[in-house]
Scaffold this motif. Structure first.
Motif, PDB file in Angstrom:
ATOM      1  N   PHE A  22       0.844  -1.195   0.000  1.00  0.00           N
ATOM      2  CA  PHE A  22       0.000   0.000   0.000  1.00  0.00           C
ATOM      3  C   PHE A  22       0.881   1.248   0.000  1.00  0.00           C
ATOM      4  O   PHE A  22       1.818   1.351   0.796  1.00  0.00           O
ATOM      5  N   THR A  23       0.549   2.200  -0.883  1.00  0.00           N
ATOM      6  CA  THR A  23       1.311   3.439  -1.005  1.00  0.00           C
ATOM      7  C   THR A  23       0.367   4.632  -1.112  1.00  0.00           C
ATOM      8  O   THR A  23      -0.577   4.586  -1.904  1.00  0.00           O
ATOM      9  N   PRO A  24       0.563   5.696  -0.359  1.00  0.00           N
ATOM     10  CA  PRO A  24      -0.274   6.897  -0.515  1.00  0.00           C
ATOM     11  C   PRO A  24      -0.177   7.416  -1.943  1.00  0.00           C
ATOM     12  O   PRO A  24       0.918   7.506  -2.505  1.00  0.00           O
ATOM     13  N   LEU A  25      -1.290   7.744  -2.541  1.00  0.00           N
ATOM     14  CA  LEU A  25      -1.296   8.191  -3.929  1.00  0.00           C
ATOM     15  C   LEU A  25      -0.456   9.448  -4.117  1.00  0.00           C
ATOM     16  O   LEU A  25       0.244   9.589  -5.120  1.00  0.00           O
ATOM     17  N   LEU A  26      -0.512  10.365  -3.150  1.00  0.00           N
ATOM     18  CA  LEU A  26       0.288  11.587  -3.257  1.00  0.00           C
ATOM     19  C   LEU A  26       1.771  11.254  -3.346  1.00  0.00           C
ATOM     20  O   LEU A  26       2.503  11.819  -4.167  1.00  0.00           O
ATOM     21  N   ALA A  27       2.229  10.323  -2.514  1.00  0.00           N
ATOM     22  CA  ALA A  27       3.639   9.934  -2.539  1.00  0.00           C
ATOM     23  C   ALA A  27       3.979   9.268  -3.865  1.00  0.00           C
ATOM     24  O   ALA A  27       5.058   9.481  -4.430  1.00  0.00           O
ATOM     25  N   TYR A  28       3.056   8.466  -4.404  1.00  0.00           N
ATOM     26  CA  TYR A  28       3.321   7.794  -5.675  1.00  0.00           C
ATOM     27  C   TYR A  28       3.391   8.799  -6.821  1.00  0.00           C
ATOM     28  O   TYR A  28       4.212   8.676  -7.728  1.00  0.00           O
ATOM     29  N   CYS A  88       3.270   2.502   2.978  1.00  0.00           N
ATOM     30  CA  CYS A  88       2.755   2.842   4.303  1.00  0.00           C
ATOM     31  C   CYS A  88       2.207   1.603   5.007  1.00  0.00           C
ATOM     32  O   CYS A  88       2.012   1.609   6.219  1.00  0.00           O
ATOM     33  N   LEU A  89       1.973   0.530   4.226  1.00  0.00           N
ATOM     34  CA  LEU A  89       1.448  -0.714   4.797  1.00  0.00           C
ATOM     35  C   LEU A  89       1.785  -1.870   3.867  1.00  0.00           C
ATOM     36  O   LEU A  89       1.690  -1.740   2.645  1.00  0.00           O
ATOM     37  N   THR A  90       2.194  -2.997   4.466  1.00  0.00           N
ATOM     38  CA  THR A  90       2.436  -4.220   3.698  1.00  0.00           C
ATOM     39  C   THR A  90       1.740  -5.378   4.402  1.00  0.00           C
ATOM     40  O   THR A  90       1.995  -5.630   5.585  1.00  0.00           O
ATOM     41  N   LEU A  95       0.358   6.051   9.125  1.00  0.00           N
ATOM     42  CA  LEU A  95      -0.891   5.422   9.551  1.00  0.00           C
ATOM     43  C   LEU A  95      -0.835   5.063  11.025  1.00  0.00           C
ATOM     44  O   LEU A  95       0.235   4.754  11.559  1.00  0.00           O
ATOM     45  N   ASN A  96      -1.992   5.092  11.679  1.00  0.00           N
ATOM     46  CA  ASN A  96      -2.069   4.499  13.012  1.00  0.00           C
ATOM     47  C   ASN A  96      -2.671   3.104  12.857  1.00  0.00           C
ATOM     48  O   ASN A  96      -3.065   2.696  11.755  1.00  0.00           O
ATOM     49  N   GLY A  97      -2.736   2.360  13.935  1.00  0.00           N
ATOM     50  CA  GLY A  97      -3.216   0.990  13.866  1.00  0.00           C
ATOM     51  C   GLY A  97      -4.633   0.877  13.328  1.00  0.00           C
ATOM     52  O   GLY A  97      -4.945  -0.036  12.554  1.00  0.00           O
TER      53      GLY A  97
END
Length: 277
Positions: free
Chosen positions: A183-189, A199-201, A225-227
């Motif tokens: 998972f990757t934030p679209l802005l960062a991509y 941000c998450l795997t 991200l938080n939990g």
């Protein structure tokens, strides 16, 4: 002597032009940054990573940011330009082929001898208890659940999920590769492309498949991200990829096969309907 003075003057003029172009690019990049800050309320989460590219290569940064700030060109509609940005066949570079990505092994995260002689129920209890004090997600899947997930992933290896935030929704891009979902934030991509930080795997371990259970572990970047937000993305993944809901299947099909018709507003509506149920 006259020739030498002329060469020296030419050299200084060239250096001045180079510095001027560099400073101009820096200024335009800074202006573009300000526009992103205004348009995207989640910018602060990725400011450090984005600024590194700005400093190292302002011209490259400017070209990438310009696509984010000014998506409408040539009279195109917002919906069309947005769908082109998300087009997995054009704009989104897929991760390397599965044979080039290391398969995540269960032995890398726990001592497998702990579960060698256990049944599915016992393994599930051990797995969840093992992760109870760790800042990760942990879950177990039935074979039916897991097979449905991977079957859908073959057809739709890339998708977008809207993450509810206090300011609205932030779009998170997901990609399947090997036995994990990235998972990757679209802005960062948009700024970093395939080099964007995850941000998450979510990793799925099938070593216990013969016992009828698949183990899942999710590692997330706590700075992004938080939990609860990581769990929300994991839940959305299951809802879109493991269930036969017609509305969600339609969005997956449109995103993959008819990206120009894909509308992010339809995706938000679908998630809002999930929250109301």
């Amino acid at each position: 002597m006259a020739f030498c003075r002329s060469s020296s003057s030419l050299f200084l003029a060239q250096q001045y032009i180079v510095r001027s172009i560099s400073m101009s690019a820096q200024m335009r990049a800074q202006e573009a940054l300000e526009k992103i800050k205004e348009k995207n309320p989640y910018y602060d989460k990725y400011a450090d990573k984005i600024s590194k590219l700005q400093q190292s290569s302002p011209q490259e940064f400017l070209e990438k940011v310009d696509k984010v700030v000014n998506p409408i060109k040539g009279g195109k509609s917002q919906a069309r330009s947005y769908s082109e940005l998300l087009n997995p066949k054009a704009s989104i570079a897929p991760l390397p082929a599965n044979d080039q990505i290391p398969y995540k092994k269960l032995s890398d995260v726990m001592k497998t001898e702990l579960i060698e002689d256990k049944n599915a129920d016992e393994i599930s209890k051990i797995w969840l208890e093992y992760h109870k004090t760790k800042d990760v997600l942990a879950a177990t899947l039935t074979l039916e659940h897991y097979d449905a997930l991977m079957e859908t992933a073959k057809k739709h290896p890339i998708f977008l999920l809207p993450l509810p935030r206090s300011e609205g929704f932030e779009f998170i891009m997901l990609q399947f590769a090997s036995n994990a979902v990235h998972f990757t934030p679209l802005l960062a991509y948009q700024v970093h492309n395939e080099n964007a930080p995850e941000c998450l795997t979510l990793s799925h371990y099938s070593e216990c498949r013969e016992k009828g259970i698949i183990l899942m572990r999710g590692e997330y970047d706590s700075k992004v991200l938080n939990g609860q937000e990581a769990q929300c993305l994991a839940n959305q993944l299951q809802m879109f990829y493991c269930k036969t809901d017609k509305g969600k299947q339609r969005l997956l099909e449109t995103f993959t096969n008819k990206p120009r018709e894909f509308k992010h507003k339809d995706l938000i509506k679908e998630v809002e309907n999930i929250q109301l149920k």
